[in-house]
Design a protein around this motif. Structure first.
Motif, PDB file in Angstrom:
ATOM      1  N   ARG A 278     -36.108-106.129 135.032  1.00  0.00           N
ATOM      2  CA  ARG A 278     -35.987-105.990 133.554  1.00  0.00           C
ATOM      3  C   ARG A 278     -36.003-104.586 133.052  1.00  0.00           C
ATOM      4  N   LYS A 279     -36.640-103.469 133.809  1.00  0.00           N
ATOM      5  CA  LYS A 279     -36.747-102.155 133.341  1.00  0.00           C
ATOM      6  C   LYS A 279     -35.536-101.441 133.999  1.00  0.00           C
ATOM      7  N   SER A 280     -35.026-101.803 135.014  1.00  0.00           N
ATOM      8  CA  SER A 280     -33.950-100.973 135.634  1.00  0.00           C
ATOM      9  C   SER A 280     -32.625-101.571 135.431  1.00  0.00           C
ATOM     10  N   LEU A 281     -32.308-103.067 134.988  1.00  0.00           N
ATOM     11  CA  LEU A 281     -31.091-103.208 134.696  1.00  0.00           C
ATOM     12  C   LEU A 281     -30.342-102.914 133.524  1.00  0.00           C
ATOM     13  N   GLU A 282     -28.942-102.651 133.262  1.00  0.00           N
ATOM     14  CA  GLU A 282     -28.302-102.664 132.021  1.00  0.00           C
ATOM     15  C   GLU A 282     -28.615-103.362 131.117  1.00  0.00           C
ATOM     16  N   ALA A 283     -28.571-103.251 129.652  1.00  0.00           N
ATOM     17  CA  ALA A 283     -28.842-103.912 128.662  1.00  0.00           C
ATOM     18  C   ALA A 283     -28.238-105.618 128.875  1.00  0.00           C
ATOM     19  N   ASP A 284     -26.949-105.492 129.067  1.00  0.00           N
ATOM     20  CA  ASP A 284     -26.083-106.800 129.103  1.00  0.00           C
ATOM     21  C   ASP A 284     -26.898-107.653 130.422  1.00  0.00           C
ATOM     22  N   ALA A 285     -26.869-107.024 131.284  1.00  0.00           N
ATOM     23  CA  ALA A 285     -27.273-107.553 132.622  1.00  0.00           C
ATOM     24  C   ALA A 285     -28.685-108.154 132.575  1.00  0.00           C
ATOM     25  N   CYS A 286     -29.537-107.540 131.717  1.00  0.00           N
ATOM     26  CA  CYS A 286     -31.072-107.843 131.590  1.00  0.00           C
ATOM     27  C   CYS A 286     -30.819-109.147 130.565  1.00  0.00           C
ATOM     28  N   ARG A 287     -29.933-109.092 129.699  1.00  0.00           N
ATOM     29  CA  ARG A 287     -30.039-110.234 128.849  1.00  0.00           C
ATOM     30  C   ARG A 287     -29.626-111.678 129.656  1.00  0.00           C
ATOM     31  N   LEU A 288     -28.733-111.320 130.639  1.00  0.00           N
ATOM     32  CA  LEU A 288     -28.383-112.529 131.420  1.00  0.00           C
ATOM     33  C   LEU A 288     -29.433-113.000 132.213  1.00  0.00           C
ATOM     34  N   LEU A 289     -30.336-111.874 133.006  1.00  0.00           N
ATOM     35  CA  LEU A 289     -31.638-112.152 133.727  1.00  0.00           C
ATOM     36  C   LEU A 289     -32.661-112.938 132.653  1.00  0.00           C
ATOM     37  N   ASN A 290     -32.627-112.427 131.627  1.00  0.00           N
ATOM     38  CA  ASN A 290     -33.815-113.051 130.588  1.00  0.00           C
ATOM     39  C   ASN A 290     -33.270-114.512 130.225  1.00  0.00           C
ATOM     40  N   GLN A 291     -31.866-114.891 130.412  1.00  0.00           N
ATOM     41  CA  GLN A 291     -31.705-116.238 130.131  1.00  0.00           C
ATOM     42  C   GLN A 291     -32.138-117.094 131.323  1.00  0.00           C
ATOM     43  N   ASP A 292     -32.089-116.217 132.616  1.00  0.00           N
ATOM     44  CA  ASP A 292     -32.513-117.301 133.709  1.00  0.00           C
ATOM     45  C   ASP A 292     -34.124-117.395 133.620  1.00  0.00           C
ATOM     46  N   ILE A 293     -34.942-116.318 133.100  1.00  0.00           N
ATOM     47  CA  ILE A 293     -36.190-116.459 133.104  1.00  0.00           C
ATOM     48  C   ILE A 293     -36.695-117.502 131.989  1.00  0.00           C
ATOM     49  N   LEU A 294     -35.981-117.374 130.810  1.00  0.00           N
ATOM     50  CA  LEU A 294     -36.388-118.229 129.849  1.00  0.00           C
ATOM     51  C   LEU A 294     -36.077-119.827 130.115  1.00  0.00           C
ATOM     52  N   SER A 295     -35.184-119.869 130.780  1.00  0.00           N
ATOM     53  CA  SER A 295     -34.849-121.487 131.380  1.00  0.00           C
ATOM     54  C   SER A 295     -35.681-121.896 132.173  1.00  0.00           C
ATOM     55  N   GLY A 296     -36.309-120.958 133.112  1.00  0.00           N
ATOM     56  CA  GLY A 296     -37.303-121.302 134.038  1.00  0.00           C
ATOM     57  C   GLY A 296     -38.474-121.606 133.447  1.00  0.00           C
ATOM     58  N   GLU A 297     -38.884-120.849 132.492  1.00  0.00           N
ATOM     59  CA  GLU A 297     -40.215-120.816 131.793  1.00  0.00           C
ATOM     60  C   GLU A 297     -40.172-122.284 130.846  1.00  0.00           C
ATOM     61  N   LEU A 298     -38.963-122.633 130.513  1.00  0.00           N
ATOM     62  CA  LEU A 298     -38.776-123.834 129.656  1.00  0.00           C
ATOM     63  C   LEU A 298     -39.073-125.211 130.561  1.00  0.00           C
ATOM     64  N   TYR A 299     -38.456-124.989 131.744  1.00  0.00           N
ATOM     65  CA  TYR A 299     -38.493-126.253 132.798  1.00  0.00           C
ATOM     66  C   TYR A 299     -39.820-126.237 133.383  1.00  0.00           C
ATOM     67  N   GLN A 300     -40.350-125.143 133.762  1.00  0.00           N
ATOM     68  CA  GLN A 300     -41.607-124.938 134.191  1.00  0.00           C
ATOM     69  C   GLN A 300     -42.870-125.736 133.293  1.00  0.00           C
ATOM     70  N   GLY A 301     -42.578-125.146 131.965  1.00  0.00           N
ATOM     71  CA  GLY A 301     -43.497-125.783 130.793  1.00  0.00           C
ATOM     72  C   GLY A 301     -43.431-127.142 130.881  1.00  0.00           C
ATOM     73  N   VAL A 302     -42.374-127.711 130.787  1.00  0.00           N
ATOM     74  CA  VAL A 302     -42.097-129.233 130.450  1.00  0.00           C
ATOM     75  C   VAL A 302     -42.599-129.949 131.652  1.00  0.00           C
ATOM     76  N   ALA A 303     -42.222-129.550 132.699  1.00  0.00           N
ATOM     77  CA  ALA A 303     -42.522-130.088 134.114  1.00  0.00           C
ATOM     78  C   ALA A 303     -44.183-130.237 134.262  1.00  0.00           C
ATOM     79  N   ALA A 304     -44.862-129.001 133.657  1.00  0.00           N
ATOM     80  CA  ALA A 304     -46.383-128.878 134.056  1.00  0.00           C
ATOM     81  C   ALA A 304     -46.958-129.863 132.876  1.00  0.00           C
ATOM     82  N   ILE A 305     -46.741-129.727 131.642  1.00  0.00           N
ATOM     83  CA  ILE A 305     -47.118-130.485 130.621  1.00  0.00           C
ATOM     84  C   ILE A 305     -47.252-132.078 130.945  1.00  0.00           C
ATOM     85  N   GLN A 306     -46.120-132.628 131.745  1.00  0.00           N
ATOM     86  CA  GLN A 306     -46.047-133.987 131.935  1.00  0.00           C
ATOM     87  C   GLN A 306     -47.211-134.279 132.849  1.00  0.00           C
ATOM     88  N   CYS A 307     -47.645-133.467 133.614  1.00  0.00           N
ATOM     89  CA  CYS A 307     -48.961-133.639 134.486  1.00  0.00           C
ATOM     90  C   CYS A 307     -50.168-132.911 134.182  1.00  0.00           C
TER      91      CYS A 307
END
Length: 420
Positions: free
Chosen positions: A376-405
């Motif tokens: 997140r600190k080293s990537l260019e701004a546009d690349a970092c935004r793409l990576l942040n999408q991956d991180i956010l989608s992973g956090e949403l998935y993990q959150g929903v899966a964890a709350i179920q249990c």
């Protein structure tokens, strides 16, 4: 220094990893004689517009224990996109690694003994260099109300009569993706060699569980319905089955309806402005969502309610997922300006693949991401935004899966790589 080795690239979802996937991996090695295999795998959300049944780290471990050497995460922007962008993103990832020599993909052949004769590269070339006759036929079919996939098939056969003998080919999901892979290779002028591997067993859309190789769909349906997942182990390689059972001891299988509440909230707060800014969402679909939102009872039921003759359930599900994950048309345009893939996010690898990792580090034109906070600190701004999408989608998935249990979610940045 250029390091010479043969490396297979396989684009996959492994949702979940089953015996047919292991056969494909082993058959690819037999056909190419490759030294290593790299997997470009969808993360926690997949191309049919749905969450994966189990998380990406468990699926990556399945692949590694069954013969893969390195598993990379395909960014969610491409993992949840239409076949064209799904293929373009994955092929770009492999091409930029600088080491992949063969792209191996499953193919539903008309007859197994004729697998090598299917003209996927030739069809890809026709689509890449569209003739005037094809464009005219396509435009007319779309005007008549045909869905884009069906219109494209009919336009191809009208414009190129020799393709009529391969009519069944165009209704086969793996062949459709195979054409897009070949098209992306041609478009990039890549040296990667496309290698179709004949798919065996149940069809992609089949829920038949009686054949030697059951489909991932059949296994998912059984997982959702079956109280005892141990009964499904005969459909998975032993290594993958153990991981599945261990995962399900602490988690429930994840499906679209697990995201019904967050999706409804997102649709509700944006109802006034509409949804046309999101990837794949047309003005007509946006208006239809707004009109029918008062009848919303859940993610899957809403897909059924919204589907029409020219818009399939899968297309609707993909659009709703883009809204939920905040994936907009502008994000794809930004990604195109970066030549699709600006980094390679590692999910896991085998220690025995050290020569492969060294070759990638020397020859890749993009950085390998192993630590998210550092990236997140080293990537260019546009690349970092793409990576942040991956991180956010992973956090949403993990959150929903964890709350179920009834468990607290694990932050995406705190999840370790799978190393064997």
């Amino acid at each position: 220094m250029v390091i010479h080795m043969h490396v297979n690239g396989i684009i996959a979802e492994y949702n979940p990893f089953h015996k047919g996937h292991k056969y494909h991996l082993e058959e690819s090695l037999r056909l190419t004689g490759a030294d290593y295999t790299i997997i470009a795998m969808s993360g926690d959300f997949v191309q049919r517009g749905a969450p994966a049944v189990i998380d990406k780290h468990a699926r990556a471990e399945m692949a590694l224990r069954c013969g893969a050497d390195l598993v990379l995460e395909l960014p969610v922007l491409y993992a949840t996109a239409s076949a064209e962008y799904f293929a373009a993103g994955a092929v770009s990832l492999f091409d930029k690694l600088g080491v992949v020599t063969h792209l191996c993909f499953g193919s539903e052949s008309i007859a197994a003994e004729h697998a090598d004769a299917i003209p996927l590269p030739e069809i890809a070339s026709l689509l890449l260099h569209e003739s005037g006759a094809y464009r005219t036929a396509l435009k007319e079919l779309l005007r008549q109300g045909a869905s884009y996939p069906h219109a494209r098939i009919k336009a191809l056969m009208q414009s190129y009569p020799f393709l009529t003998e391969y009519g069944d080919l165009f209704s086969s999901p793996n062949n459709i993706l195979g054409i897009e892979y070949c098209k992306a290779i041609l478009q990039r002028q890549s040296t990667m060699i496309p290698v179709p591997v004949t798919r065996l067993g149940s069809g992609y859309h089949s829920s038949d569980m009686t054949k030697q190789f059951s489909s991932a769909l059949g296994i998912r349906c059984a997982l959702y319905a079956e109280k005892n997942p141990g009964k499904l182990l005969r459909h998975l390689p032993a290594e993958a089955g153990q991981i599945l059972i261990h995962y399900l001891e602490a988690h429930s299988p994840v499906r679209c309806d697990c995201f019904s509440a967050p999706l409804y909230y997102k649709l509700l707060i944006e109802k006034e402005s509409g949804y046309e800014q999101y990837l794949d969402v047309t003005g007509d679909l946006s208006n239809r969502i707004r009109k029918l939102l008062g009848q919303y009872t859940g993610f899957e039921a809403f897909c059924d309610l919204l589907k029409t003759r020219d818009m399939t359930y899968t297309r609707i599900s993909r659009c709703l997922l883009h809204i939920l994950l905040d994936i907009k048309k502008g994000h794809m345009e930004s990604a195109k300006s970066m030549d699709m893939i600006p980094y390679a996010k590692v999910l896991g690898f085998r220690k025995s693949a050290e020569p492969l990792l060294n070759a990638v580090k020397q020859q890749a034109s993009i950085p390998l991401v192993t630590r998210l906070a550092k990236a997140r600190k080293s990537l260019e701004a546009d690349a970092c935004r793409l990576l942040n999408q991956d991180i956010l989608s992973g956090e949403l998935y993990q959150g929903v899966a964890a709350i179920q249990c009834g468990q607290p979610p694990i932050h995406e940045c705190a999840r370790p790589l799978v190393i064997l």
